[in-house]
Write an enzyme that holds these catalytic residues in place. Structure first.
Site, PDB file in Angstrom:
ATOM      1  N   HIS A  91       9.902   7.739   7.719  1.00 24.81           N
ATOM      2  CA  HIS A  91      10.704   7.143   6.610  1.00 24.81           C
ATOM      3  C   HIS A  91      11.805   7.504   6.830  1.00 24.81           C
ATOM      4  CE1 HIS A  91       6.639   7.821   3.448  1.00 24.81           C
ATOM      5  NE2 HIS A  91       6.500   7.376   4.924  1.00 24.81           N
TER       6      HIS A  91
ATOM      7  N   ARG B  89       0.089  -1.092  -0.492  1.00 24.54           N
ATOM      8  CA  ARG B  89      -0.166   0.128   0.306  1.00 24.54           C
ATOM      9  C   ARG B  89       1.041   1.260   0.135  1.00 24.54           C
ATOM     10  NH1 ARG B  89      -0.806   4.537   2.678  1.00 24.54           N
ATOM     11  NH2 ARG B  89       0.333   3.555   4.619  1.00 24.54           N
ATOM     12  N   ASP B  90       1.551   1.742   1.377  1.00 25.64           N
ATOM     13  CA  ASP B  90       2.202   1.959   1.333  1.00 25.64           C
ATOM     14  C   ASP B  90       3.585   3.023   0.166  1.00 25.64           C
ATOM     15  OD1 ASP B  90       3.037   5.390   1.748  1.00 25.64           O
ATOM     16  OD2 ASP B  90       4.120   4.526   3.400  1.00 25.64           O
TER      17      ASP B  90
ATOM     18  N   HIS C 216       6.481   4.702  12.169  1.00 27.72           N
ATOM     19  CA  HIS C 216       5.902   4.737  10.926  1.00 27.72           C
ATOM     20  C   HIS C 216       7.159   5.777  11.016  1.00 27.72           C
ATOM     21  CE1 HIS C 216       4.064   3.922   6.996  1.00 27.72           C
ATOM     22  NE2 HIS C 216       4.719   4.937   6.488  1.00 27.72           N
TER      23      HIS C 216
ATOM     24  N   ASN D 281      10.088   4.189   2.975  1.00 27.58           N
ATOM     25  CA  ASN D 281       9.493   4.275   4.136  1.00 27.58           C
ATOM     26  C   ASN D 281      10.902   3.302   4.725  1.00 27.58           C
ATOM     27  OD1 ASN D 281       6.851   4.207   4.816  1.00 27.58           O
ATOM     28  ND2 ASN D 281       6.930   3.687   3.175  1.00 27.58           N
TER      29      ASN D 281
ATOM     30  N   CYS E   9       4.710   9.465   0.009  1.00 30.75           N
ATOM     31  CA  CYS E   9       3.645  10.019   0.176  1.00 30.75           C
ATOM     32  C   CYS E   9       3.251  10.980  -0.906  1.00 30.75           C
ATOM     33  CB  CYS E   9       3.629  10.950   1.326  1.00 30.75           C
ATOM     34  SG  CYS E   9       1.472  11.707   1.616  1.00 30.75           S
TER      35      CYS E   9
END
Length: 312
Positions: free
Chosen positions: A220, A24-25, A218, A260, A251
Site C-alpha cells: 500500500h 476486489r481490494d 502487496h 494500493n 482495508c
C-alpha cells in the site's frame, strides 16, 4: 502518449506477472456502491488491457463488506471470463468457499494475518484459530483442482501493535504455506514498509527455504513507498506484484490503510526498466479514468493524472 526511456537493469527480471486487485481490494472500501454491471465492465476492460491475473471479487457477507455483496451475480454476468486459475476470488472460510465453488471459480485466496490484533479484528479469531479455519478451505480447494493463494497481512507494521518482528512474520508465512497454498502474498497493509525492511524479510524467508518464486508482494502507498518496495522485491527475485488500477484500495478493518500501488505507476516503471508486463498502458489509463468517473473522484495514480487526457 509519451513513454519513459528504456534503461534495463541487470538486477531486474525480463518479465513479471501483475496480480490486479482493483475489482476486489481496490473497490472493497469504496463508499460508493457500484452496480454489478459497472463492476463487470471494469473486469472486462482490465482484461482488454492485457492484464492476465485479476482478482475479481470476495465471497464475504454483505454485512462485512457491502461492496462485495453481489459476488455470485458478478461471476454469473462475467461467465467464462470470470473463471479459471487467473481469476481468483477471496474466501474467508468454508462457507465462502462453498459459494465460490457453486459459482464455478478456478482459484481462491485466503486472507490471514501476521498479528494477533488484526486477526481478531478481521476474522474474530486468533492467528492460530485462523490457521485452523483455513486448513479445510485450502484442502478442499486443492481437492477441487483450484489454484490457491494465501495472503499474510500486516507483514511490515500493524496500526495497533506497531512494529512486527520479522521472525513472527516468517513463522506465520511458514504455517500458511504448510496448508498447501500455491502462492504466498506478503501484505504491507498500512504501507509502513521500506525497501530495507522488504529485503530483510525476503532474506529471512529465504533462510527458511521459501523461495521468491513462490511469493507475491502487496504494497500500500500510504507513505509513498509502494513502488520503491516493489522494485526492492523484484531485485530479490520476486516475480508477482499486486497492483490496483488507478491506485484504488484500502482495508475496511485497518483505517490507516490507503490505496494500493497503482497498476499504471508499476507499468510505467517497468517500461523504463525494460521489464515486460503485457499491459497496454494507454488502455489501462483509460480504464482508470473511466472508473474514477464512476466513483466521482480523481484517481490518485501519478501516471493516470499525467496521462489521463491522452488515455481517454
Amino acid at each position: 502518449m509519451s513513454l519513459p526511456q528504456v534503461e534495463p537493469s541487470s538486477v531486474m527480471p525480463d518479465r513479471i506477472t501483475i496480480y490486479e486487485v482493483g475489482p476486489r481490494d481496490g473497490l472493497q472500501n469504496e463508499k460508493t456502491i457500484l452496480s454489478t454491471d459497472v463492476k463487470a465492465q471494469f473486469v472486462r476492460r482490465l482484461v482488454a488491457t492485457g492484464l492476465q491475473t485479476i482478482e475479481t471479487t470476495s465471497f464475504v457477507p454483505a454485512a462485512w463488506v457491502p461492496q462485495m455483496g453481489d459476488a455470485p451475480q458478478l461471476l454469473e454476468q462475467l461467465g467464462e471470463l470470470g473463471r479459471g486459475a487467473d481469476r481468483p476470488v477471496l474466501v474467508p472460510n468454508e462457507r465462502g468457499l462453498d459459494a465460490a465453488l457453486a459459482a464455478g471459480v478456478g482459484a481462491v485466496a485466503v486472507f490471514g494475518s501476521a498479528t494477533e490484533t488484526f486477526a481478531q479484528k478481521n476474522l474474530n479469531r486468533s492467528v492460530e484459530e485462523s490457521l485452523r479455519m483455513f486448513a479445510p478451505v485450502v484442502e478442499r480447494a486443492k481437492a477441487a483442482g483450484l489454484w490457491v493463494r494465501a495472503y499474510v497481512s500486516m507483514c511490515f507494521g500493524d496500526p495497533w501493535e506497531g512494529a512486527v518482528p520479522i521472525d513472527q512474520v516468517v513463522t506465520v508465512c511458514e504455517a500458511m504455506l504448510a496448508l498447501g497454498a500455491d502462492q504466498l502474498c506478503l501484505g504491507d497493509t498500512i504501507g509502513t514498509g521500506t525497501p530495507g525492511h522488504v529485503v530483510r524479510l525476503l532474506d529471512a524467508l529465504g533462510e527458511k527455504g521459501i523461495a521468491p518464486a513462490t511469493l507475491g508482494v502487496h504494497f500500500h502507498d500510504t507513505y509513498g513507498q509502494a513502488l520503491a518496495n516493489t522494485l526492492a522485491a523484484l531485485a530479490k527475485g520476486v516475480r508477482t506484484v499486486d497492483a490496483s488500477a488507478g491506485g484504488l484500495g484500502g482495508c475496511p478493518y485497518a483505517k490507516s490503510a490507503t490505496g494500493n500501488l497503482a497498476t499504471e505507476d508499476l507499468v510505467w516503471a517497468c517500461r523504463g526498466l525494460g521489464i515486460e508486463t503485457g499491459v497496454d498502458l494507454t488502455e489501462l489509463v483509460a480504464t482508470s479514468v473511466w472508473m474514477a468517473g464512476q466513483l466521482g473522484r480523481p484517481s490518485p495514480s501519478r501516471v493516470v493524472r499525467a496521462l489521463g487526457d491522452s488515455g481517454q
